[in-house]
Enzyme design. Structure first.
Site, mmCIF file in Angstrom:
data_model
loop_
_atom_site.group_PDB
_atom_site.id
_atom_site.type_symbol
_atom_site.label_atom_id
_atom_site.label_comp_id
_atom_site.label_asym_id
_atom_site.label_seq_id
_atom_site.Cartn_x
_atom_site.Cartn_y
_atom_site.Cartn_z
ATOM 1 C CE LYS A 210 -3.745 2.206 2.684
ATOM 2 N NZ LYS A 210 -4.524 2.159 3.940
ATOM 3 C CB SER A 286 -7.948 3.838 3.035
ATOM 4 O OG SER A 286 -7.059 3.350 4.019
ATOM 5 C CB SER A 310 -7.976 1.128 6.217
ATOM 6 O OG SER A 310 -8.629 2.361 6.399
#
Length: 492
Positions: A210, A286, A310
């Site tokens: 990420k 996210s 997330s």
């Protein structure tokens, strides 16, 4: 609505709360009151909130309507603040677990965990399905048998990434990837395998990261167009170093909701990360790109960061495993510190086994500067054991369990019934007090910490570089007072 101080809730002392099944503790149903905005309207709302006077009035009204004033701002409680969500460890005599000492290297920890995983025969080349996700052990066995090499995998992966970016798909999985770096890593891994000296079962296995976690040679954007200009990436994050030491093929930085300030995965700068099961749907956020690349079969595992779901939410939407480890189990070094006491590096994987292998690689030794209150020894389930864990009790809070629509309730009931029927688990009715209150406390916590973390950067930011929803979130995040933050920690 209210513009003046409202009466705050008076909380019982913790020891006086009744957790029994017939408890009279009040259950507050979630009722979020906020405008649903899109298009030009969201721009107007952002301008209103950014106005010093009108924005403050609107924010006060929204906080009152959403019970923040009643349940937090003016609340009375006896407990002191808890700044770190750490609790004394209890040495349970757990069934069917393998103890892994803390002093082992990442490769040694991975080897120990692999021994606890069932070694089913490889089905590579025998799959009859149109689509099949390869596991870490599938890659390792294929490399060992020389059915395929890491170089072959890297070439196919790059072709798949490029195809996913074409207009007919436009999946927006990655923010950045470097073809030359990926092929270089793959060639080095191929050479190790050809010599019969792989570093671990992770050697040559593609893993995505990420874009909230430092990983050379990429900048860390946090899903923004500006953060990497103010915060440079000079080294790998600790978790990335551990994976690299195991030979993992690090394939790039995945897309995410800008600064992690949302759960849809809609990014105005790098595109909407689409759901591999249905490209008309979002992937969640996210850690949207990390969940999507695993779901699409491009990587068996990806790293994410989870402060309020997330990792777990996009994993759920994309049909993969989402794992957020316990606080302080992993190093935060090299991760954008968006929230200090709730954020944690997490793992998205196609299988539980793959999540365990990667967790073994990135856990263990923590930097000397990181506060530690949990024992570093790892306990991993013996998945190869034929003995079922017995006498498990499943706590069920009926009011919370049923606080959803009929489809979700039916699905959860079926899952619970299967656990009871097949594994002889026992369901115990309990009361989980102050769930909605804790949701608000979490929101105040994550908002305040994120605002404090990025404030030095925001002071240098041209606001036009941020997305409209991020601008609105920043207004909300900085709206909480020190009193509200402290009360949130007292409620924790």
């Amino acid at each position: 609505m209210g513009l003046f101080q409202s009466r705050g809730r008076v909380y019982k002392a913790m020891e006086d709360v009744d957790l029994g099944p017939n408890s009279g503790e009040e259950y507050i149903y979630a009722n979020v009151k906020a405008p649903r905005l899109a298009g030009f309207v969201i721009k107007i709302f952002a301008w209103i909130l950014e106005s010093r006077i009108i924005g403050s009035i609107v924010m006060h009204i929204l906080k009152a309507d959403n019970l923040i004033h009643k349940l937090l701002t003016f609340a009375e409680m006896k407990e002191p603040p808890m700044y770190y969500p750490s609790y004394p460890s209890e040495d349970f005599d757990e069934q069917e677990v393998k103890h892994i000492p803390s002093g082992l290297s990442p490769c040694e920890r991975v080897h120990q965990v692999v021994e606890a995983i069932p070694h089913s025969p490889s089905g590579i080349g025998q799959f009859t399905f149109k689509f099949h996700r390869w596991t870490i052990l599938d890659y390792s066995r294929a490399y060992h048998s020389r059915t395929i090499t890491p170089r072959n995998v890297a070439e196919r992966l790059l072709a798949a990434i490029e195809d996913s970016m074409k207009p007919h798909l436009n999946m927006s999985f990655f923010i950045s990837y470097n073809k030359e770096d990926i092929l270089r890593q793959a060639d080095e891994s191929t050479s190790r395998h050809m010599r019969g000296q792989p570093l671990s079962v992770l050697d040559g296995v593609p893993i995505a990261v990420k874009d909230e976690i430092d990983c050379l040679p990429y900048p860390t954007t946090g899903g923004s167009k500006w953060l990497h200009k103010l915060r440079s990436c000079n080294d790998d994050a600790c978790c990335v170093k551990h994976l690299r030491s195991c030979g993992a093929l690090l394939v790039g930085k995945t897309n995410m909701h800008e600064l992690g300030m949302g759960t849809s995965g809609i990014n105005p700068h790098y595109g909407v990360t689409r759901n591999p099961y249905d490209s008309t749907k979002v992937s969640g956020g996210s850690s949207s790109g990390s969940a999507a690349v695993v779901s699409a079969g491009l990587c068996p595992v990806a790293l994410g960061v989870d402060g309020g779901g997330s990792v777990r939410m996009p994993a759920s939407l994309c049909g993969v495993i989402g794992f957020k480890p316990t606080f302080q189990r992993l190093s935060h070094s090299g991760v954008i510190p968006l929230n200090w006491t709730v954020g944690m590096v997490g793992i998205l994987a196609g299988t539980v086994e793959d999540a365990l292998i990667v967790y073994a690689a990135i856990s263990g030794h923590l930097p000397s500067g990181q506060f530690i209150s949990v024992p570093p020894e790892g306990k991993f389930p013996l998945l190869q054991s034929t003995h079922s864990v017995s006498n498990l009790k499943l706590a069920k809070c009926a009011k919370w369990f049923n606080d959803c629509n009929n489809d979700i309730r039916s699905c959860c009931d079926q899952a619970l019934n299967q656990l009871v029927e097949h594994y002889k688990c026992k369901t115990v009715e309990v009361t989980l007090p102050e769930i909605e209150e804790m949701r608000l406390a979490h929101y105040v916590t994550i908002s305040s910490e994120c605002s404090a973390s990025i404030r030095p950067y925001l002071q240098k930011l041209d606001v036009a570089e941020a997305g409209w929803d991020t601008r609105i979130s920043c207004c909300f995040y900085r709206a909480f007072s020190s009193k509200e933050y402290l009360n949130a920690q007292r409620l924790r």
